[in-house]
Design an enzyme around this catalytic site. Structure first.
Site, PDB file in Angstrom:
ATOM      1  N   ASN A  38       5.280   8.748  14.329  1.00  0.00           N
ATOM      2  CA  ASN A  38       4.983   9.778  13.319  1.00  0.00           C
ATOM      3  C   ASN A  38       4.259  11.019  13.832  1.00  0.00           C
ATOM      4  OD1 ASN A  38       6.238   8.073  11.531  1.00  0.00           O
ATOM      5  ND2 ASN A  38       4.345   7.097  10.873  1.00  0.00           N
ATOM      6  N   ASN A  51       8.278  11.175  10.813  1.00  0.00           N
ATOM      7  CA  ASN A  51       8.561  10.763   9.428  1.00  0.00           C
ATOM      8  C   ASN A  51       8.811  11.990   8.564  1.00  0.00           C
ATOM      9  OD1 ASN A  51       5.961  11.333   9.833  1.00  0.00           O
ATOM     10  ND2 ASN A  51       5.120   9.774   8.473  1.00  0.00           N
ATOM     11  N   PRO A  52       9.833  11.903   7.708  1.00  0.00           N
ATOM     12  CA  PRO A  52      10.185  13.059   6.880  1.00  0.00           C
ATOM     13  C   PRO A  52       9.011  13.581   6.053  1.00  0.00           C
ATOM     14  CG  PRO A  52      11.910  11.444   6.817  1.00  0.00           C
ATOM     15  CD  PRO A  52      10.786  10.810   7.561  1.00  0.00           C
ATOM     16  N   SER A  82       7.082  -1.301   8.677  1.00  0.00           N
ATOM     17  CA  SER A  82       6.387  -0.085   9.087  1.00  0.00           C
ATOM     18  C   SER A  82       7.002   0.416  10.397  1.00  0.00           C
ATOM     19  CB  SER A  82       4.896  -0.356   9.276  1.00  0.00           C
ATOM     20  OG  SER A  82       4.680  -1.044  10.495  1.00  0.00           O
ATOM     21  N   THR A  83       6.820   1.698  10.653  1.00  0.00           N
ATOM     22  CA  THR A  83       7.339   2.278  11.891  1.00  0.00           C
ATOM     23  C   THR A  83       6.791   1.512  13.103  1.00  0.00           C
ATOM     24  OG1 THR A  83       7.349   4.433  10.813  1.00  0.00           O
ATOM     25  CG2 THR A  83       7.531   4.435  13.206  1.00  0.00           C
ATOM     26  N   GLY A  84       5.522   1.128  13.025  1.00  0.00           N
ATOM     27  CA  GLY A  84       4.906   0.414  14.146  1.00  0.00           C
ATOM     28  C   GLY A  84       5.628  -0.889  14.473  1.00  0.00           C
ATOM     29  N   HIS A 102       4.617  -1.012   2.490  1.00  0.00           N
ATOM     30  CA  HIS A 102       4.281  -1.941   3.577  1.00  0.00           C
ATOM     31  C   HIS A 102       3.119  -2.833   3.192  1.00  0.00           C
ATOM     32  CE1 HIS A 102       6.515   0.973   5.784  1.00  0.00           C
ATOM     33  NE2 HIS A 102       5.563   1.874   5.784  1.00  0.00           N
TER      34      HIS A 102
HETATM   35  N1  CTP Z   1      -0.953   1.127  11.909  1.00  0.00           N
HETATM   36  C1  CTP Z   1      -1.836   0.032  11.944  1.00  0.00           C
HETATM   37  N2  CTP Z   1      -3.090   0.149  11.423  1.00  0.00           N
HETATM   38  C2  CTP Z   1      -3.486   1.292  10.846  1.00  0.00           C
HETATM   39  C3  CTP Z   1      -2.611   2.407  10.786  1.00  0.00           C
HETATM   40  C4  CTP Z   1      -1.343   2.284  11.336  1.00  0.00           C
HETATM   41  O1  CTP Z   1      -1.475  -1.027  12.441  1.00  0.00           O
HETATM   42  N3  CTP Z   1      -4.738   1.368  10.351  1.00  0.00           N
HETATM   43  C5  CTP Z   1       0.388   1.006  12.524  1.00  0.00           C
HETATM   44  C6  CTP Z   1       1.495   0.669  11.520  1.00  0.00           C
HETATM   45  O2  CTP Z   1       2.395  -0.232  12.123  1.00  0.00           O
HETATM   46  C7  CTP Z   1       2.169   2.006  11.283  1.00  0.00           C
HETATM   47  C8  CTP Z   1       1.996   2.712  12.618  1.00  0.00           C
HETATM   48  O3  CTP Z   1       0.727   2.253  13.115  1.00  0.00           O
HETATM   49  O4  CTP Z   1       3.541   1.910  10.996  1.00  0.00           O
HETATM   50  C9  CTP Z   1       2.004   4.226  12.482  1.00  0.00           C
HETATM   51  O5  CTP Z   1       0.994   4.582  11.563  1.00  0.00           O
HETATM   52  P1  CTP Z   1       1.213   5.615  10.372  1.00  0.00           P
HETATM   53  O6  CTP Z   1       1.626   6.916  10.944  1.00  0.00           O
HETATM   54  O7  CTP Z   1      -0.008   5.584   9.527  1.00  0.00           O
HETATM   55  O8  CTP Z   1       2.408   4.954   9.546  1.00  0.00           O
HETATM   56  P2  CTP Z   1       2.604   5.106   7.958  1.00  0.00           P
HETATM   57  O9  CTP Z   1       2.552   6.564   7.610  1.00  0.00           O
HETATM   58  O10 CTP Z   1       1.637   4.247   7.225  1.00  0.00           O
HETATM   59  O11 CTP Z   1       3.956   4.549   7.579  1.00  0.00           O
HETATM   60  P3  CTP Z   1       5.355   4.256   8.238  1.00  0.00           P
HETATM   61  O12 CTP Z   1       5.177   2.970   8.932  1.00  0.00           O
HETATM   62  O13 CTP Z   1       6.256   4.146   7.051  1.00  0.00           O
HETATM   63  O14 CTP Z   1       5.765   5.362   9.157  1.00  0.00           O
END
Ligand code: CTP
Length: 312
Positions: A129, A151-152, A237-239, A286
């Protein structure tokens, strides 16, 4: 103390208990379990095959084929010649496998970790992202990037959906050098136009980054795969998507910035949701604590290695 941990990030029940369990597992000595790792990788290879299919290419997607949007299963994309011409020709990962991969989640836990050097020493670095890498963050998250997702939501909100000035996006992308930019163009209908505009902008400005589209078929298979492994949430999630890909591409997978709880496991200090801001996650989509418990099991089984502590 841990039981009354403020849970400012994820709305999860018994977070104190979950943090305690995580620490118990994390305090065990970590060793890679080759058998478990190979088994898991084979399972991914057979059932999802991200190695050949995570990215749409002219090799895996023909003109005239129909792609089902992974987030909106009734929506279909007919691959016209014009769209096909936007796909890269060859193998998505040039038939390569890497020794060490680092996947960087955006969790606040990586702030002040001093893990930047260790992350930079990985052979393949995956980020999620469009995260910031300068302004002092480099000592904690490094700068090396081989693949970064967009991400869009960010494209809509921070870059005016690419219908206004395009230079801010180009400036942002310059921090990822000649890495691959993974765009979810065919996940939801509303993503398609903005992802196309992003690709056109990159090409028109001759930016060094390589825009590619994530394959919705891959994401559908991946979510079925995780469903059978206990992840039944609406959307991965993207992660987790990037961790899955790394497990197919690399022999040793290291995760940083994955910690969905609002308190640091060692210092007990409050954490922001991201290492760079405190934007809250979308809990309708998520369930990061559930995802985290699965990643923790993979850590315990020696399939991948989570990093929760400081690197120095
Ligand atoms: N992550 C995590 N713990 C957090 C924040 C993020 O484990 N406190 C991990 C998640 O797997 C997440 C990834 O880091 O998908 C990227 O974080 P983020 O940019 O916050 O993703 P989101 O916007 O929440 O959502 P998406 O997964 O839909 O991209």
């Amino acid at each position: 103390k841990m039981r009354s941990a403020p849970n400012t990030i994820a709305s999860c029940k018994n977070c104190g208990e979950k943090i305690k369990q995580a620490l118990e597992i994390y305090s065990e000595t970590w060793t890679k379990q080759d058998f478990n790792y190979e088994k898991f990788r084979l399972d991914l290879r057979v059932n999802v095959n991200g190695f050949d299919e995570a990215i749409i290419t002219q090799t895996n997607t023909a003109v005239g084929s129909r792609l089902v949007y992974d987030g909106e299963r009734k929506r279909i994309l007919n691959v016209t010649q014009q769209i096909y011409d936007l796909f890269p020709k060859g193998h998505p990962f040039s038939n390569k496998r890497w020794d060490t991969c680092a996947v960087i989640g955006n969790g606040g836990i990586v702030a002040n970790s001093s893990c930047g050097k260790m992350i930079n020493s990985a052979d393949f670095v995956i980020r999620c992202n469009l995260p910031p890498l300068s302004d002092g963050y480099e000592k904690d998250v490094g700068t090396k990037t081989n693949l970064v997702t967009a991400n869009p939501t960010i494209l809509f909100k921070k870059f005016e959906s690419l219908v206004g000035r395009r230079r801010p996006l180009m400036e942002k992308l310059s921090s990822y050098g000649n890495s691959m930019l993974l765009l979810p163009a065919f996940s939801f209908g509303m993503n398609t136009a903005v992802c196309m505009r992003t690709l056109y902008t990159i090409q028109d400005f001759e930016s060094a980054i390589h825009p590619v589209f994530i394959n919705p078929e891959y994401l559908i298979k991946l979510s079925k795969f995780w469903h059978t492994h206990g992840l039944k949430e609406a959307r991965l999630s993207t992660g987790v998507m990037m961790t899955s890909l790394a497990l197919e591409l690399c022999d040793d997978v290291h995760l940083y910035g994955f910690w969905p709880f609002g308190i640091h496991p060692f210092s007990f200090k409050n954490l922001t949701n991201h290492y760079y801001d405190d934007m809250k996650p979308n809990t309708n989509f998520h369930s990061m604590p559930v995802e985290f418990s699965i990643l923790l099991q993979l850590h315990r089984n020696g399939v991948l290695r989570l990093h929760l502590g400081d690197c120095q």
